[in-house]
Design an enzyme around this catalytic site. Structure first.
Site, short mmCIF file in Angstrom:
data_model
loop_
_atom_site.label_atom_id
_atom_site.label_comp_id
_atom_site.label_asym_id
_atom_site.label_seq_id
_atom_site.Cartn_x
_atom_site.Cartn_y
_atom_site.Cartn_z
N LYS A 168 0.87 -1.18 0.00
CA LYS A 168 0.00 0.00 0.00
C LYS A 168 0.91 1.23 0.00
O LYS A 168 1.38 1.67 1.04
CB LYS A 168 -0.92 -0.03 1.24
CG LYS A 168 -2.20 0.73 1.09
CD LYS A 168 -2.00 2.23 1.02
CE LYS A 168 -1.41 2.79 2.28
NZ LYS A 168 -0.86 4.17 2.10
N GLU B 249 8.99 16.56 15.22
CA GLU B 249 9.88 16.63 14.06
C GLU B 249 9.28 17.60 13.04
O GLU B 249 8.08 17.59 12.80
CB GLU B 249 10.14 15.25 13.45
CG GLU B 249 8.94 14.51 12.95
CD GLU B 249 9.25 13.12 12.40
OE1 GLU B 249 10.38 12.84 12.01
OE2 GLU B 249 8.32 12.31 12.37
#
Ligand SMILES: NC(=O)c1ccc[n+]([C@@H]2O[C@H](COP(=O)([O-])OP(=O)(O)OC[C@H]3O[C@@H](n4cnc5c(N)ncnc54)[C@H](O)[C@@H]3O)[C@@H](O)[C@H]2O)c1
Ligand SMILES: O=CCCC(=O)O
Length: 495
Positions: free
Chosen positions: A186, A397
Protein backbone atom coordinates in the site's frame (compact mmCIF):
# COMPACT_ATOMS: atom_id res chain seq x y z
CA UNK A 1 14.91 25.41 -19.51
CA UNK A 2 13.41 22.29 -21.20
CA UNK A 3 10.92 20.52 -18.93
CA UNK A 4 11.35 16.84 -18.14
CA UNK A 5 8.19 14.78 -17.91
CA UNK A 6 6.89 11.23 -17.89
CA UNK A 7 7.10 11.23 -21.69
CA UNK A 8 10.90 11.08 -21.20
CA UNK A 9 10.71 7.59 -19.70
CA UNK A 10 12.76 5.10 -21.68
CA UNK A 11 10.47 2.23 -20.66
CA UNK A 12 6.97 3.62 -21.17
CA UNK A 13 5.34 0.63 -19.47
CA UNK A 14 6.91 1.65 -16.16
CA UNK A 15 4.23 4.33 -15.97
CA UNK A 16 1.11 2.50 -14.79
CA UNK A 17 -2.20 4.05 -13.75
CA UNK A 18 -3.90 0.99 -12.25
CA UNK A 19 -3.69 -1.15 -9.14
CA UNK A 20 -2.05 -4.58 -9.43
CA UNK A 21 -3.76 -7.74 -8.18
CA UNK A 22 -2.94 -11.36 -9.07
CA UNK A 23 -0.79 -10.43 -12.08
CA UNK A 24 -3.43 -8.06 -13.55
CA UNK A 25 -3.60 -4.28 -13.77
CA UNK A 26 -6.99 -3.37 -12.30
CA UNK A 27 -9.34 -0.45 -11.65
CA UNK A 28 -11.17 0.04 -8.36
CA UNK A 29 -14.42 -1.84 -7.77
CA UNK A 30 -16.18 1.51 -7.23
CA UNK A 31 -14.73 3.06 -10.40
CA UNK A 32 -13.52 6.04 -8.32
CA UNK A 33 -10.15 7.64 -9.06
CA UNK A 34 -7.72 10.13 -7.48
CA UNK A 35 -5.11 12.42 -8.95
CA UNK A 36 -1.37 12.48 -8.36
CA UNK A 37 0.27 15.91 -8.60
CA UNK A 38 3.85 17.02 -9.11
CA UNK A 39 4.59 18.94 -5.86
CA UNK A 40 6.86 21.41 -7.69
CA UNK A 41 4.49 22.43 -10.48
CA UNK A 42 1.16 21.16 -9.07
CA UNK A 43 0.48 19.63 -12.51
CA UNK A 44 -1.66 16.50 -12.47
CA UNK A 45 0.64 13.70 -13.61
CA UNK A 46 -1.61 10.65 -13.21
CA UNK A 47 -5.09 9.43 -12.32
CA UNK A 48 -5.27 6.23 -10.31
CA UNK A 49 -7.93 3.88 -8.95
CA UNK A 50 -9.28 4.97 -5.56
CA UNK A 51 -9.42 1.52 -4.01
CA UNK A 52 -11.35 0.63 -0.88
CA UNK A 53 -12.17 -2.32 1.37
CA UNK A 54 -13.52 -4.54 -1.44
CA UNK A 55 -10.35 -4.10 -3.53
CA UNK A 56 -8.23 -4.74 -0.44
CA UNK A 57 -10.08 -8.00 0.26
CA UNK A 58 -9.52 -9.00 -3.37
CA UNK A 59 -5.77 -8.33 -3.07
CA UNK A 60 -5.51 -10.16 0.27
CA UNK A 61 -7.38 -13.16 -1.19
CA UNK A 62 -4.93 -13.27 -4.12
CA UNK A 63 -1.95 -13.14 -1.73
CA UNK A 64 -3.54 -15.78 0.54
CA UNK A 65 -4.07 -18.16 -2.38
CA UNK A 66 -0.52 -17.56 -3.66
CA UNK A 67 0.97 -18.24 -0.21
CA UNK A 68 -0.12 -21.88 -0.43
CA UNK A 69 2.48 -22.51 -3.13
CA UNK A 70 4.92 -19.61 -2.62
CA UNK A 71 5.81 -20.84 0.89
CA UNK A 72 6.96 -24.11 -0.68
CA UNK A 73 9.40 -22.49 -3.13
CA UNK A 74 13.07 -22.97 -2.27
CA UNK A 75 15.01 -20.15 -0.68
CA UNK A 76 17.41 -20.36 -3.62
CA UNK A 77 14.58 -19.77 -6.09
CA UNK A 78 13.33 -16.78 -4.11
CA UNK A 79 16.88 -15.42 -3.98
CA UNK A 80 17.10 -15.71 -7.78
CA UNK A 81 13.88 -13.73 -8.26
CA UNK A 82 15.13 -11.06 -5.86
CA UNK A 83 18.50 -10.80 -7.64
CA UNK A 84 16.84 -10.55 -11.03
CA UNK A 85 14.57 -7.80 -9.65
CA UNK A 86 17.62 -5.96 -8.25
CA UNK A 87 19.31 -6.18 -11.67
CA UNK A 88 16.20 -4.82 -13.40
CA UNK A 89 16.07 -1.88 -10.97
CA UNK A 90 19.68 -1.07 -11.85
CA UNK A 91 18.91 -1.32 -15.58
CA UNK A 92 16.07 1.18 -15.14
CA UNK A 93 17.51 3.51 -12.50
CA UNK A 94 16.97 6.65 -14.58
CA UNK A 95 13.31 5.87 -15.16
CA UNK A 96 12.69 5.01 -11.51
CA UNK A 97 14.43 8.22 -10.46
CA UNK A 98 12.40 10.35 -12.87
CA UNK A 99 9.12 8.96 -11.57
CA UNK A 100 10.19 9.50 -7.93
CA UNK A 101 11.16 13.12 -8.65
CA UNK A 102 7.92 13.88 -10.47
CA UNK A 103 5.68 12.55 -7.69
CA UNK A 104 7.76 13.25 -4.56
CA UNK A 105 9.72 16.36 -5.60
CA UNK A 106 13.23 15.33 -4.49
CA UNK A 107 16.08 16.28 -6.85
CA UNK A 108 16.91 13.72 -9.56
CA UNK A 109 20.31 12.93 -8.01
CA UNK A 110 18.61 12.07 -4.70
CA UNK A 111 15.90 10.11 -6.48
CA UNK A 112 18.57 8.06 -8.23
CA UNK A 113 20.29 7.47 -4.88
CA UNK A 114 16.95 6.29 -3.52
CA UNK A 115 16.52 3.85 -6.42
CA UNK A 116 20.00 2.42 -5.75
CA UNK A 117 19.18 2.22 -2.02
CA UNK A 118 15.84 0.52 -2.80
CA UNK A 119 17.54 -2.08 -5.01
CA UNK A 120 20.17 -2.76 -2.31
CA UNK A 121 17.50 -4.31 -0.07
CA UNK A 122 16.62 -6.79 -2.83
CA UNK A 123 20.23 -7.87 -3.19
CA UNK A 124 20.70 -8.00 0.58
CA UNK A 125 17.61 -10.11 1.24
CA UNK A 126 18.43 -12.40 -1.70
CA UNK A 127 21.47 -13.35 0.37
CA UNK A 128 19.54 -13.57 3.63
CA UNK A 129 16.87 -15.86 2.10
CA UNK A 130 19.35 -18.73 2.14
CA UNK A 131 20.59 -18.02 5.64
CA UNK A 132 17.38 -18.69 7.59
CA UNK A 133 18.66 -21.35 9.95
CA UNK A 134 16.90 -23.41 12.59
CA UNK A 135 18.71 -24.89 15.58
CA UNK A 136 19.21 -28.10 17.51
CA UNK A 137 18.36 -27.60 21.19
CA UNK A 138 20.07 -29.62 23.96
CA UNK A 139 17.18 -31.43 25.73
CA UNK A 140 16.82 -31.82 29.50
CA UNK A 141 15.16 -35.20 28.99
CA UNK A 142 17.66 -37.48 27.25
CA UNK A 143 14.85 -39.34 25.48
CA UNK A 144 14.00 -36.16 23.60
CA UNK A 145 15.43 -34.51 20.52
CA UNK A 146 14.43 -30.89 20.00
CA UNK A 147 14.93 -28.78 16.92
CA UNK A 148 13.53 -25.53 15.59
CA UNK A 149 12.62 -24.46 12.08
CA UNK A 150 11.65 -21.00 10.86
CA UNK A 151 8.56 -20.59 8.70
CA UNK A 152 7.05 -17.65 6.80
CA UNK A 153 4.19 -15.95 8.65
CA UNK A 154 1.76 -15.76 5.71
CA UNK A 155 0.37 -12.72 3.91
CA UNK A 156 2.31 -9.54 4.75
CA UNK A 157 0.78 -6.08 4.31
CA UNK A 158 3.47 -3.47 3.62
CA UNK A 159 2.43 0.18 4.07
CA UNK A 160 4.97 2.70 2.81
CA UNK A 161 5.22 6.49 3.20
CA UNK A 162 5.65 9.17 0.55
CA UNK A 163 9.13 10.33 1.61
CA UNK A 164 11.04 7.26 0.28
CA UNK A 165 8.35 5.67 -1.87
CA UNK A 166 10.34 2.73 -3.23
CA UNK A 167 13.11 2.24 -0.66
CA UNK A 168 10.54 1.80 2.09
CA UNK A 169 8.70 -0.75 -0.07
CA UNK A 170 11.76 -2.89 -0.86
CA UNK A 171 13.00 -2.74 2.74
CA UNK A 172 9.73 -4.48 3.70
CA UNK A 173 8.81 -6.65 0.74
CA UNK A 174 12.41 -7.71 0.02
CA UNK A 175 12.46 -9.29 3.49
CA UNK A 176 8.90 -10.66 3.23
CA UNK A 177 9.39 -12.31 -0.17
CA UNK A 178 12.79 -13.70 0.87
CA UNK A 179 11.17 -15.26 3.96
CA UNK A 180 8.46 -16.93 1.85
CA UNK A 181 5.57 -14.55 2.61
CA UNK A 182 3.31 -13.17 -0.10
CA UNK A 183 2.60 -9.45 -0.08
CA UNK A 184 0.03 -6.67 -0.38
CA UNK A 185 1.68 -3.28 -0.88
CA UNK A 186 0.00 0.00 0.00
CA UNK A 187 2.02 3.00 -1.25
CA UNK A 188 1.13 6.50 -0.01
CA UNK A 189 -1.52 8.22 -2.16
CA UNK A 190 0.90 11.05 -2.96
CA UNK A 191 3.56 8.71 -4.44
CA UNK A 192 2.12 5.49 -5.89
CA UNK A 193 3.69 5.72 -9.37
CA UNK A 194 7.25 4.64 -8.56
CA UNK A 195 5.82 1.73 -6.53
CA UNK A 196 3.81 0.60 -9.55
CA UNK A 197 6.97 0.83 -11.69
CA UNK A 198 8.70 -1.36 -9.10
CA UNK A 199 5.85 -3.88 -9.29
CA UNK A 200 6.22 -3.97 -13.09
CA UNK A 201 9.88 -4.90 -12.68
CA UNK A 202 9.05 -7.50 -10.02
CA UNK A 203 6.59 -9.11 -12.42
CA UNK A 204 9.31 -9.20 -15.08
CA UNK A 205 11.73 -10.74 -12.58
CA UNK A 206 9.38 -13.74 -12.41
CA UNK A 207 7.64 -13.57 -9.03
CA UNK A 208 4.61 -15.88 -9.14
CA UNK A 209 1.03 -14.71 -9.57
CA UNK A 210 -0.44 -13.29 -6.36
CA UNK A 211 2.86 -13.00 -4.49
CA UNK A 212 2.80 -9.24 -5.15
CA UNK A 213 -0.34 -7.08 -5.10
CA UNK A 214 -0.60 -3.28 -5.00
CA UNK A 215 -3.54 -1.29 -3.64
CA UNK A 216 -3.73 2.39 -4.65
CA UNK A 217 -5.67 4.90 -2.58
CA UNK A 218 -5.51 8.48 -1.37
CA UNK A 219 -8.87 9.38 0.18
CA UNK A 220 -9.94 5.89 1.24
CA UNK A 221 -6.75 5.19 3.15
CA UNK A 222 -8.55 4.79 6.50
CA UNK A 223 -10.88 2.16 4.97
CA UNK A 224 -7.98 0.29 3.31
CA UNK A 225 -5.84 0.45 6.47
CA UNK A 226 -8.67 -0.92 8.57
CA UNK A 227 -9.43 -3.72 6.08
CA UNK A 228 -5.77 -4.82 6.19
CA UNK A 229 -5.65 -4.67 9.99
CA UNK A 230 -8.92 -6.55 10.50
CA UNK A 231 -8.20 -9.25 7.91
CA UNK A 232 -7.43 -12.58 9.57
CA UNK A 233 -5.65 -13.70 6.38
CA UNK A 234 -3.03 -10.97 6.84
CA UNK A 235 -0.59 -12.28 9.45
CA UNK A 236 1.94 -9.47 9.36
CA UNK A 237 1.68 -5.71 8.93
CA UNK A 238 4.65 -3.42 8.48
CA UNK A 239 4.12 0.35 8.51
CA UNK A 240 6.41 3.34 8.06
CA UNK A 241 4.79 6.70 8.79
CA UNK A 242 3.64 8.91 11.61
CA UNK A 243 3.42 7.82 15.26
CA UNK A 244 -0.22 8.95 15.25
CA UNK A 245 -1.20 6.43 12.55
CA UNK A 246 1.13 3.77 14.01
CA UNK A 247 -0.84 3.88 17.27
CA UNK A 248 -4.12 3.58 15.36
CA UNK A 249 -2.84 0.49 13.51
CA UNK A 250 -1.76 -1.13 16.81
CA UNK A 251 -5.33 -0.73 18.10
CA UNK A 252 -6.86 -2.11 14.92
CA UNK A 253 -4.47 -5.09 14.76
CA UNK A 254 -5.15 -5.96 18.41
CA UNK A 255 -8.40 -7.64 17.35
CA UNK A 256 -6.50 -10.55 15.77
CA UNK A 257 -3.04 -10.10 17.34
CA UNK A 258 -1.34 -9.56 14.01
CA UNK A 259 2.46 -9.28 14.18
CA UNK A 260 3.53 -5.67 13.61
CA UNK A 261 6.67 -3.76 12.63
CA UNK A 262 6.40 -0.01 13.12
CA UNK A 263 8.92 2.53 11.90
CA UNK A 264 7.41 5.80 13.09
CA UNK A 265 8.34 9.40 13.74
CA UNK A 266 11.71 10.53 15.04
CA UNK A 267 13.25 13.69 16.48
CA UNK A 268 16.95 13.08 15.89
CA UNK A 269 19.45 14.96 18.00
CA UNK A 270 22.54 16.05 16.02
CA UNK A 271 25.27 16.77 18.58
CA UNK A 272 28.35 18.79 17.66
CA UNK A 273 31.06 18.70 20.33
CA UNK A 274 33.85 21.29 20.62
CA UNK A 275 36.38 18.73 19.35
CA UNK A 276 34.44 18.05 16.11
CA UNK A 277 36.03 18.63 12.72
CA UNK A 278 34.14 21.69 11.48
CA UNK A 279 34.14 20.64 7.81
CA UNK A 280 32.97 17.09 8.62
CA UNK A 281 30.29 18.36 11.00
CA UNK A 282 28.82 20.99 8.67
CA UNK A 283 28.78 18.62 5.69
CA UNK A 284 27.15 15.88 7.78
CA UNK A 285 24.59 18.38 9.02
CA UNK A 286 23.65 19.39 5.46
CA UNK A 287 23.05 15.74 4.59
CA UNK A 288 21.24 14.88 7.81
CA UNK A 289 19.00 17.93 7.51
CA UNK A 290 18.40 18.58 3.81
CA UNK A 291 18.14 15.06 2.37
CA UNK A 292 14.66 14.94 0.81
CA UNK A 293 14.06 18.57 1.94
CA UNK A 294 14.19 17.45 5.57
CA UNK A 295 11.40 14.89 5.08
CA UNK A 296 13.30 11.92 6.48
CA UNK A 297 12.41 10.04 9.63
CA UNK A 298 16.04 10.29 10.75
CA UNK A 299 16.45 13.98 9.80
CA UNK A 300 18.51 16.03 12.23
CA UNK A 301 15.76 17.89 14.10
CA UNK A 302 17.47 19.28 17.19
CA UNK A 303 21.00 20.46 16.41
CA UNK A 304 22.89 20.81 19.70
CA UNK A 305 26.22 22.63 19.35
CA UNK A 306 28.74 23.03 22.18
CA UNK A 307 29.56 26.60 23.20
CA UNK A 308 33.20 26.58 21.98
CA UNK A 309 32.31 25.75 18.36
CA UNK A 310 28.78 27.19 18.19
CA UNK A 311 29.47 30.48 16.36
CA UNK A 312 31.93 28.97 13.88
CA UNK A 313 29.55 26.07 13.17
CA UNK A 314 26.52 28.35 12.70
CA UNK A 315 28.39 30.74 10.37
CA UNK A 316 29.90 27.94 8.25
CA UNK A 317 26.57 26.15 8.02
CA UNK A 318 24.67 29.27 6.93
CA UNK A 319 27.28 29.96 4.23
CA UNK A 320 26.97 26.42 2.88
CA UNK A 321 23.18 26.52 2.89
CA UNK A 322 23.22 29.81 0.95
CA UNK A 323 24.97 27.94 -1.88
CA UNK A 324 22.13 25.38 -2.12
CA UNK A 325 19.57 26.03 -4.83
CA UNK A 326 15.86 25.48 -4.17
CA UNK A 327 13.67 24.53 -7.13
CA UNK A 328 12.16 21.87 -9.34
CA UNK A 329 13.88 18.52 -8.70
CA UNK A 330 14.14 17.88 -12.44
CA UNK A 331 16.58 20.81 -12.74
CA UNK A 332 20.06 19.30 -12.32
CA UNK A 333 21.39 22.35 -10.46
CA UNK A 334 18.76 22.10 -7.71
CA UNK A 335 19.70 20.56 -4.37
CA UNK A 336 16.50 21.23 -2.38
CA UNK A 337 13.14 20.33 -3.90
CA UNK A 338 9.61 21.13 -2.71
CA UNK A 339 7.89 19.50 0.24
CA UNK A 340 5.69 16.64 -0.88
CA UNK A 341 2.30 17.93 0.20
CA UNK A 342 0.58 21.16 1.12
CA UNK A 343 0.01 20.34 4.80
CA UNK A 344 3.79 19.88 5.20
CA UNK A 345 4.27 23.56 4.27
CA UNK A 346 1.63 24.65 6.78
CA UNK A 347 3.30 22.55 9.49
CA UNK A 348 6.78 23.93 8.71
CA UNK A 349 5.60 27.55 8.75
CA UNK A 350 3.75 27.02 12.02
CA UNK A 351 6.98 25.65 13.57
CA UNK A 352 8.90 28.74 12.39
CA UNK A 353 6.22 31.14 13.67
CA UNK A 354 6.07 29.41 17.03
CA UNK A 355 9.88 29.52 17.43
CA UNK A 356 9.96 33.22 16.50
CA UNK A 357 7.18 34.02 18.94
CA UNK A 358 9.29 32.37 21.65
CA UNK A 359 12.35 34.49 20.92
CA UNK A 360 14.19 32.60 18.15
CA UNK A 361 16.46 34.54 15.78
CA UNK A 362 16.09 33.71 12.09
CA UNK A 363 19.63 33.39 10.72
CA UNK A 364 18.41 32.43 7.23
CA UNK A 365 15.14 32.00 5.32
CA UNK A 366 11.96 31.69 7.35
CA UNK A 367 9.21 31.83 4.71
CA UNK A 368 7.50 30.00 1.86
CA UNK A 369 8.92 30.75 -1.61
CA UNK A 370 8.26 30.29 -5.36
CA UNK A 371 11.58 29.59 -7.13
CA UNK A 372 11.29 30.27 -10.88
CA UNK A 373 7.67 31.28 -10.17
CA UNK A 374 6.76 27.65 -9.51
CA UNK A 375 3.45 27.29 -7.65
CA UNK A 376 4.53 24.19 -5.66
CA UNK A 377 5.12 23.46 -1.99
CA UNK A 378 8.41 25.28 -1.44
CA UNK A 379 9.87 26.80 1.67
CA UNK A 380 13.19 28.59 2.05
CA UNK A 381 15.95 26.64 3.79
CA UNK A 382 15.78 28.13 7.24
CA UNK A 383 18.15 28.44 10.19
CA UNK A 384 16.77 29.29 13.64
CA UNK A 385 18.64 29.79 16.87
CA UNK A 386 17.81 30.61 20.44
CA UNK A 387 14.38 29.00 20.85
CA UNK A 388 13.49 27.39 24.19
CA UNK A 389 13.28 23.62 24.67
CA UNK A 390 9.49 23.96 24.95
CA UNK A 391 9.04 25.28 21.38
CA UNK A 392 7.10 23.04 18.98
CA UNK A 393 10.09 22.50 16.70
CA UNK A 394 12.00 21.02 19.66
CA UNK A 395 9.33 18.54 20.65
CA UNK A 396 7.97 17.60 17.19
CA UNK A 397 9.88 16.63 14.06
CA UNK A 398 9.61 19.47 11.55
CA UNK A 399 9.92 17.25 8.42
CA UNK A 400 11.09 20.34 6.55
CA UNK A 401 14.37 22.11 5.66
CA UNK A 402 14.56 23.95 8.97
CA UNK A 403 17.75 23.91 11.03
CA UNK A 404 17.08 24.46 14.74
CA UNK A 405 20.29 25.27 16.65
CA UNK A 406 20.67 24.90 20.43
CA UNK A 407 23.76 25.86 22.45
CA UNK A 408 25.02 23.51 25.21
CA UNK A 409 27.89 23.43 27.72
CA UNK A 410 28.55 19.86 28.86
CA UNK A 411 28.19 16.27 27.67
CA UNK A 412 25.94 15.50 30.63
CA UNK A 413 23.64 18.44 29.81
CA UNK A 414 23.29 17.52 26.13
CA UNK A 415 22.55 13.88 26.89
CA UNK A 416 19.79 14.90 29.26
CA UNK A 417 18.28 17.21 26.63
CA UNK A 418 18.67 14.71 23.79
CA UNK A 419 16.96 11.96 25.77
CA UNK A 420 14.15 14.20 26.99
CA UNK A 421 11.94 13.03 24.15
CA UNK A 422 9.01 10.64 23.58
CA UNK A 423 10.56 9.16 20.44
CA UNK A 424 13.99 7.61 19.78
CA UNK A 425 14.88 6.76 16.19
CA UNK A 426 18.09 8.28 14.78
CA UNK A 427 20.86 10.42 16.27
CA UNK A 428 24.18 11.90 15.16
CA UNK A 429 27.38 12.69 17.08
CA UNK A 430 30.18 14.88 15.74
CA UNK A 431 33.43 14.37 17.67
CA UNK A 432 37.06 13.39 17.05
CA UNK A 433 37.18 11.46 20.33
CA UNK A 434 36.73 7.70 20.08
CA UNK A 435 35.89 7.28 23.74
CA UNK A 436 33.29 10.05 23.61
CA UNK A 437 31.75 8.41 20.51
CA UNK A 438 31.17 5.19 22.43
CA UNK A 439 30.14 6.89 25.67
CA UNK A 440 27.54 9.10 24.01
CA UNK A 441 26.32 6.44 21.55
CA UNK A 442 25.69 4.06 24.44
CA UNK A 443 23.85 6.74 26.46
CA UNK A 444 21.46 7.95 23.76
CA UNK A 445 17.94 6.48 23.96
CA UNK A 446 17.58 5.76 20.24
CA UNK A 447 17.67 2.85 17.79
CA UNK A 448 20.48 4.23 15.61
CA UNK A 449 23.55 6.42 16.02
CA UNK A 450 25.68 7.97 13.27
CA UNK A 451 29.17 9.16 14.21
CA UNK A 452 30.72 11.81 11.94
CA UNK A 453 28.23 10.96 9.16
CA UNK A 454 25.04 12.56 7.85
CA UNK A 455 23.35 9.39 6.59
CA UNK A 456 23.23 6.44 8.95
CA UNK A 457 21.20 3.95 6.92
CA UNK A 458 22.47 1.01 4.86
CA UNK A 459 20.72 -2.20 3.77
CA UNK A 460 23.04 -4.31 5.93
CA UNK A 461 22.46 -2.24 9.08
CA UNK A 462 19.29 -2.78 11.18
CA UNK A 463 16.94 0.20 11.00
CA UNK A 464 14.38 1.00 13.70
CA UNK A 465 13.66 2.83 16.90
CA UNK A 466 12.76 2.75 20.58
CA UNK A 467 10.05 4.51 22.62
CA UNK A 468 7.26 5.93 20.40
CA UNK A 469 9.39 5.54 17.26
CA UNK A 470 8.00 2.01 17.14
CA UNK A 471 9.36 -1.51 17.22
CA UNK A 472 10.86 -4.13 14.96
CA UNK A 473 13.93 -3.79 12.75
CA UNK A 474 14.16 -3.49 8.99
CA UNK A 475 17.20 -4.38 6.90
CA UNK A 476 20.28 -6.00 8.34
CA UNK A 477 20.41 -9.57 9.60
CA UNK A 478 17.31 -8.97 11.75
CA UNK A 479 15.01 -7.66 8.99
CA UNK A 480 13.94 -11.09 7.70
CA UNK A 481 13.01 -12.35 11.20
CA UNK A 482 10.07 -9.91 11.23
CA UNK A 483 8.39 -12.12 8.59
CA UNK A 484 9.21 -15.50 10.16
CA UNK A 485 7.90 -17.56 13.04
CA UNK A 486 9.82 -20.21 14.99
CA UNK A 487 8.37 -23.72 15.21
CA UNK A 488 9.86 -26.19 17.66
CA UNK A 489 9.73 -29.95 17.05
CA UNK A 490 10.21 -32.33 19.97
CA UNK A 491 10.79 -36.01 19.11
CA UNK A 492 10.60 -38.87 21.57
CA UNK A 493 13.40 -41.24 20.59
CA UNK A 494 12.52 -44.09 22.99
CA UNK A 495 11.67 -47.16 20.95
N1 LIG B 1 8.68 7.66 9.56
C1 LIG B 1 8.55 8.21 8.36
O1 LIG B 1 9.32 7.92 7.44
C2 LIG B 1 7.42 9.16 8.11
C3 LIG B 1 6.83 9.18 6.86
C4 LIG B 1 5.75 10.04 6.63
C5 LIG B 1 5.34 10.88 7.65
N2 LIG B 1 5.99 10.86 8.85
C6 LIG B 1 5.61 11.81 9.93
O2 LIG B 1 4.24 12.12 9.85
C7 LIG B 1 4.06 13.53 9.71
C8 LIG B 1 2.86 13.85 8.94
O3 LIG B 1 2.89 13.26 7.64
P1 LIG B 1 1.50 12.92 6.97
O4 LIG B 1 0.72 14.21 6.93
O5 LIG B 1 1.66 12.15 5.70
O6 LIG B 1 1.01 11.95 8.11
P2 LIG B 1 -0.26 11.08 8.34
O7 LIG B 1 -0.22 10.81 9.78
O8 LIG B 1 -1.49 11.67 7.74
O9 LIG B 1 0.06 9.77 7.44
C9 LIG B 1 1.25 9.07 7.57
C10 LIG B 1 1.20 7.87 6.62
O10 LIG B 1 0.18 6.99 7.04
C11 LIG B 1 -0.71 6.65 5.98
N3 LIG B 1 -2.03 6.58 6.60
C12 LIG B 1 -2.83 7.61 6.95
N4 LIG B 1 -3.96 7.16 7.55
C13 LIG B 1 -3.87 5.81 7.56
C14 LIG B 1 -4.73 4.77 8.05
N5 LIG B 1 -5.88 5.04 8.66
N6 LIG B 1 -4.33 3.49 7.89
C15 LIG B 1 -3.15 3.19 7.30
N7 LIG B 1 -2.29 4.14 6.82
C16 LIG B 1 -2.65 5.43 6.96
C17 LIG B 1 -0.55 7.77 4.97
O11 LIG B 1 -0.74 7.29 3.65
C18 LIG B 1 0.88 8.22 5.18
O12 LIG B 1 1.78 7.48 4.36
C19 LIG B 1 5.33 14.00 9.07
O13 LIG B 1 5.52 15.38 9.24
C20 LIG B 1 6.32 13.14 9.80
O14 LIG B 1 6.56 13.68 11.06
C21 LIG B 1 6.99 10.01 9.10
O1 LIG C 1 12.57 8.20 6.30
C1 LIG C 1 12.73 7.04 6.48
C2 LIG C 1 13.87 6.19 5.98
C3 LIG C 1 15.13 6.92 5.75
C4 LIG C 1 16.32 6.00 5.55
O2 LIG C 1 16.16 4.79 5.36
O3 LIG C 1 17.44 6.51 5.61
Amino acid sequence: MPTISLSDLKRKDLFQQKGYIADSWVDSVSGEVFEVRNPATLDIIATLPEMGAADTEHAVAAAFEAFKTYKKTSARQRARWLRRWNDLCHEHLDDLALIITLENGKPLSEAKAEAVYAASFLEWFAGEAERVHGEVVPPANLNHRILTIKEPLGVAACLAPWNFPIAMITRKVGAALAAGCTTVWKPAGETPLSTLALATLAHEAGFPKGSINVITTLNRIAEVGEALCLSKAVRKLSFTGSTRIGKLLVKQCASNLKKLSLELGGNSPFIVFDDANLETATNACLLAKFRNSGQTCVSANRIFVQRGIYDRFADALVEKIKAMKVGNGTDGSVSIGPLTHERAVEKALSHIDDAKSQGASVLLGGAACSPDDLPGYFIQPTVLSGMPMESIITVEESFAPIVALYRFETEEEVLEKANDCDVGLGSFIMTESLSRSFRVAESLEVGMVGVNVGILSACESPFGGVKESGYGREGGRHGIDEYLTVKSILINVVS
